[in-house]
Scaffold this active site. Structure first.
Site, short mmCIF file in Angstrom:
data_model
loop_
_atom_site.label_atom_id
_atom_site.label_comp_id
_atom_site.label_asym_id
_atom_site.label_seq_id
_atom_site.Cartn_x
_atom_site.Cartn_y
_atom_site.Cartn_z
N ILE A 1 0.81 -1.22 0.00
CA ILE A 1 0.00 0.00 0.00
C ILE A 1 0.84 1.27 0.00
CG2 ILE A 1 -2.10 -0.98 0.99
CD1 ILE A 1 -1.14 0.09 3.71
N GLY B 1 11.27 2.23 3.38
CA GLY B 1 10.81 0.86 3.22
C GLY B 1 9.45 0.78 2.56
N ASP C 1 11.37 12.01 13.85
CA ASP C 1 10.90 11.99 12.46
C ASP C 1 9.41 12.27 12.42
OD1 ASP C 1 11.20 11.83 9.76
OD2 ASP C 1 11.16 9.65 9.66
#
Ligand SMILES: *[C@@H]1O[C@H](CO)[C@@H](O)[C@H](O)[C@H]1NC(C)=O
Ligand SMILES: *[C@@H]1O[C@H](CO)[C@@H](O)[C@H](O)[C@H]1NC(C)=O
Ligand SMILES: *[C@@H]1O[C@H](CO)[C@@H](O)[C@H](O)[C@H]1NC(C)=O
Length: 979
Positions: free
Chosen positions: A667, A673, A801
């Site tokens: 998806i 990644g 992050d």
């Protein structure tokens, strides 16, 4: 209440009668006791009033006061009352004073109080009241004091409130009023205090009738959507002492006679569009506070300010004022705050400022002042800041500042100062920020720095000598910029103790020797610039452990192979002009390490190399592609090597997961990644699986760190943090299995359309626009998650992050934070040779060097944004978690503007763009996401926008903490109120 009180047990009654020997129990007291005991029961027996019992006179009970033996006052504030007010309270026929503030009382305005015929003082503030204020409120005609503040009242304030003719104080601030307020308030001829601030009234002019409030002393209408001019008649309100109409959209001049009011002591008009000159104050020489910041005032500062013997707070920042500072301002005896920055003022600074009053804030930056700094700013030892950057000041820093232990910030950059820094200044205990760049300061660096000094910028001066051994004591530094000086010698390896450092810029000096390997062990380092020095030797391998956003080692004498990790295009400009460096691949245009260093003479060489780079990239991509495809087709053929660590009870096995990592379940994919959506049971349950790129093995230490961190995160249970269900790892791959979030990530909703071409999966839903209340809930949810990590976890966990793609949304759009540092830690190792892995979160990082210059001069301007809110923090020192706060600020700006974090060209990102917009003074609404189009929430959006700006302040110390951010959001959102 119709129900009669229970008769007392006979024995009790007997005891009770015996215990009061002489007094005949008056009938009044008896009835009032019964009423009160009844009341106590109806209010759910709050523990704090356990002392209300049959054996004593109610007049001695806590919260009760009597006059002539009859109850006249009931005060039940902060008693955890959660039920509605019982009507029986008005059986206290002589009740004049009722305070129920700071409880959890629900329901509409209690009209039952109309039966309390003598009520003069009514305080219902800080409760959960809703609905409108009733039109027949005039029935409380005996009221002298009415406080409905901090509730959820909405609608209009009815004109009949003007019928409460005895009223002296009316407090309505912090409600949800969304209609109008009546001009009839002007009929309250005895009114001394009128507070209506922070309500979303429809846009209204200030009614002329308000100028009839002849007794008015305190007027507070901050943020009430006022437009138009301030009526001239206000200058006739001769009792006025405190006048605050800041944060509205008032325009035109300040009524010229307002400043002539004899009693006016506080004047706040900031954040309006007022223009014209500051009127000459003739009478108001007793003014204590004046705040006219962020208007368009022109002309000079009237000379009378030099005569205001009571002036404590002087704020005229961000106007267009010209001319000199009036004579005598340095003689004022009680002046504490002198804030005139961001104007066009010139001349010299008042030489005796600080000598005659307890000066705390001295902020004159961004003007055209010449001459020297006043010699005695800190004579009273209470000075917190010297902020004088961007002027034409010259001379030395006064020696007295070297002996001023209260200083927290000294900002003198962009001037023509010279001479040495007074030795004591470096070691001032509370000093956290020292900005001296762009002057002609000279002398050597100290071996000791103040324990709290976190930001030191001394670029472009004439500092010389070695960087002293002993800099281990400089351990609180987060930013050290000393580029463009004449520093020489080696960089000592006790730099390893600068554990908080995130920026080190020593470029353009004469430093030599090896780059100490110790730099590679600085855990927070983001920006490293050692270019244009004479460093020699090899680049230490462990520099590759750093998670740098910028690296520049150009123009030195380095040699040998650059570490593999730097061998990609992100570091294109990091190693220029070091003739003896080489690399394994030709990506960076460096000579090949396997052959002898060649002379790059061929003029075709760049072309050949580019071609080679192209071919290599294509080949590598192809190989990678084939390998990955092959691996995913293997479908866990090597299942034996997968290891599952679970943190929750699972209803799936590693095989369920590994066997379904197929393209059809993919998806999303990004720098770090790929993400798969995987069905885990028949009944439609899903999990999200993040597969981290990592082609190289983790080394032992990192592996341990990874496992430790995964375990911490796996153990966290918080409604706003995505549950990490388990981690499945093999020799060279890591799968993180999270609960599946139906609505995926925030960025897709905000920027989905723009990105559609590059994302995979179903996007058709993303044309639905998130409305403002939903965005606000998302902001609050995400803030709760981060706040928990920062403030409730021990040790605190920094995300590092934070970005809209890491804020996931469940089926109800509740926000959950994902990916605490994990992906980061892994990708650090096996980063693919692409820009995206490095630049993927550009826009969320706290600014690098160029950007920082841009912000520099605007940081201080933020003080006015959220007024006191920020002022408190601009002078504090803690900075660590502030990295996340910056990124969260960017997310807030995304929510408000709908723009992407990395929206501008390569030199501007969203935060910069928003700051520029702000400093140009353009209207906020211009930058709001046009898709929201919600006139009811403009104020809330404005506040969130400004909060976003504050969070993205350059100075970490002027960013609020997540706790404060959360509090602010909660405070200003219309739904979750209070407690
Ligand atoms: C109100 O409730 C809170 C939490 O239950 C408790 O800590 C506090 O002591 C209570 N206050 C009073 C006055 O009873
Ligand atoms: C009210 O107070 C007056 C005296 O001030 C007293 O005579 C009267 O009884 C009181 N009324 C009630 C209902 O308590
Ligand atoms: C005002 O707020 C109330 C309660 O939130 C709401 O029901 C009402 O529709 C609002 N009125 C206007 C004019 O926005």
């Amino acid at each position: 209440m119709s129900k009669l009180p229970q008769p007392f047990p006979e024995v009790l009654l007997l005891l009770f009668l015996i215990s009061i020997p002489f007094n005949v129990i008056s009938e009044t007291i008896e009835t009032e006791r019964t009423v009160l005991l009844n009341l106590k029961q109806q209010l759910g027996n709050p523990p704090a009033i356990q002392l209300w019992n049959v054996s004593s006179s109610p007049c001695s009970w806590p919260g009760i006061k009597c006059t002539d033996g009859s109850v006249t006052s009931v005060s039940l504030q902060d008693m955890n009352i959660t039920s509605e007010i019982p009507p029986s309270i008005c059986k206290l026929k002589n009740l004049t004073f009722l305070d129920l503030s700071d409880n959890f009382i629900p329901g509409h305005f209690p009209t039952l109080l109309y039966n309390c015929s003598k009520l003069q003082h009514l305080n219902l503030s800080l409760n959960y009241f809703i609905g409108s204020v009733p039109g027949d409120i005039y029935q409380l005609s005996t009221l002298v004091y009415l406080d409905l503040s901090d509730n959820n009242f909405s609608g209009n304030i009815p004109p009949s409130i003007g019928g409460l003719r005895a009223l002296k104080e009316l407090r309505l601030q912090y409600n949800e009023f969304n209609g109008t307020f009546p001009k009839e308030i002007g009929n309250l001829s005895k009114l001394e205090l009128l507070w209506m601030a922070y309500n979303g009234f429809v846009q209204m002019n200030i009614p002329d009738m308000f100028t009839q409030l002849k007794k008015l002393k305190y007027l507070w209408m901050t943020a009430t959507n006022l437009i138009g001019k301030i009526p001239e008649g206000f200058a006739n309100l001769s009792s006025l002492e405190w006048f605050d109409m800041s944060k509205n959209n008032l325009e035109g001049p300040i009524p010229s006679r307002l400043l002539m009011l004899k009693n006016l002591t506080n004047l706040y008009l900031f954040n309006n569009e007022l223009s014209g000159k500051i009127p000459r104050p003739v009478e108001a020489l007793n003014l204590v506070e004046i705040d006219l910041c962020r208007n368009n005032l022109t002309g000079t500062i009237p000379g009378e300010f030099g005569m205001m013997q009571n002036l404590v707070f002087f704020n005229l920042m961000s106007n267009q004022l010209t001319g000199e500072i009036p004579a005598g301002m340095d003689q004022l005896p009680v002046l504490k705050v002198f804030r005139i920055f961001a104007n066009k003022l010139s001349g010299v600074l008042p030489p005796e400022l600080g000598l005659h009053s307890k000066l705390e804030y001295f902020e004159v930056c961004d003007n055209q002042f010449t001459g020297q700094l006043p010699e005695n700013l800190c004579a009273y030892r209470v000075l917190l800041g010297v902020v004088a950057f961007s002027n034409n000041l010259s001379g030395h820093i006064p020696a007295s500042l070297g002996n001023c232990s209260t200083l927290r910030t000294v900002q003198l950059y962009n001037n023509q100062f010279s001479g040495e820094i007074p030795p004591g200044l470096w070691t001032t205990f509370d000093l956290s920020v020292l900005l001296l760049s762009n002057n002609s300061f000279s002398g050597e660096l100290p071996s000791q720095l103040g324990r709290n000094l976190s930001m030191v910028k001394i670029s472009k001066n004439k500092f010389s000598g070695n960087i002293p051994v002993g800099i281990g004591s400089w351990s609180s530094l987060t930013v050290f910029e000393a580029n463009g000086n004449q520093l020489s010698g080696e960089l000592p390896s006790d730099i390893a103790s600068w554990k908080s450092l995130n920026t080190l810029d020593l470029s353009g000096n004469k430093l030599s020797g090896q780059i100490p390997a110790a730099i590679g062990s600085l855990p927070d380092l983001l920006n490293l610039d050692l270019s244009e020095n004479q460093f020699s030797g090899k680049i230490p391998d462990n520099l590759a452990n750093l998670r740098l956003t910028s690296l520049n080692l150009s123009s030195n004498k380095l040699y040998g192979q650059i570490p593999d990790e730097f061998d990609n295009l992100a570091y294109e400009n990091s190693f220029l002009n070091n003739s003896n460096l080489c690399a394994d691949t030709p990506i960076l245009n460096l000579p090949d390490c396997s052959s002898k260093p060649r002379k790059l003479t061929s003029k075709y060489l760049p072309l050949i190399l580019s071609l080679a780079v192209f071919i290599v990239i294509v080949t590598v991509s192809l190989i990678l592609f084939v390998m990955i495809d092959y691996r995913s087709k293997k479908r866990g053929g090597d299942l034996a090597t997968w290891k599952l660590t679970s943190f929750h009870r699972l209803d799936f096995t590693e095989e369920n997961i590994v066997s379904r990592l197929t393209e059809s379940n993919l998806i999303g994919s990004g720098g770090s990644g790929k993400v798969y959506k995987i069905a885990i049971n028949e009944s439609g349950g899903f999990v999200a699986v993040k597969r981290i790129w990592n082609n190289k093995k983790l080394d032992g230490k990192l592996k341990k760190e990874f496992i430790a961190e995964v375990e911490i995160l796996g153990s966290i249970r918080h409604a706003n943090i995505v549950k990490l269900l388990c981690c499945i790892s093999s020799e060279n791959s890591k799968l993180l299995v999270y609960e599946f979030m139906e609505n995926q990530s925030l960025d897709r909703w905000l920027h989905g359309k723009k990105k559609r071409s590059t994302t995979i999966g179903t996007n058709s839903i993303y044309h639905i626009v998130l409305d403002w209340p939903t965005r606000m809930r998302i902001a609050i949810g995400a803030a709760q998650g981060l706040c928990y990590m920062h403030h409730d976890c021990c040790p605190p966990i920094i995300h590092r992050d934070v970005k809209s793609s890491n804020i996931l949304l469940d089926s109800e759009f509740k926000a959950r934070i994902a990916d605490f540092g994990l992906a980061k830690m892994l990708t650090r190792q096996g980063e693919p040779h692409t820009m995206s892995a490095v630049a993927g979160t550009f826009g969320y990082f706290a600014p690098g060097k160029i950007n920082r210059e841009f912000y520099g001069s605007f940081v201080v301007k933020s003080i006015c944004l959220l007024d006191l809110y920020i002022a408190e923090y601009a002078y504090t020192t803690k900075v660590n978690e502030k990295f996340d706060v910056y990124s969260f600020g960017v997310v807030l700006l995304e929510l408000v503007t709908g723009r992407e974090a990395n929206c501008g060209d390569e030199h501007t990102n969203l935060a910069q763009w928003a700051w520029r917009h702000y400093t140009e003074g353009r209207p906020e609404v211009e930058i709001f996401d046009p898709e929201i189009n919600d006139p009811c929430h403009l104020e809330e959006m404005t506040l969130v926008y400004k909060l976003g700006l504050i969070c993205t302040s350059t100075l970490p110390s002027s960013r609020p903490s997540m706790k404060e951010v959360l509090l602010f959001l909660q405070r200003h959102s219309r739904h979750p109120k209070k407690k």
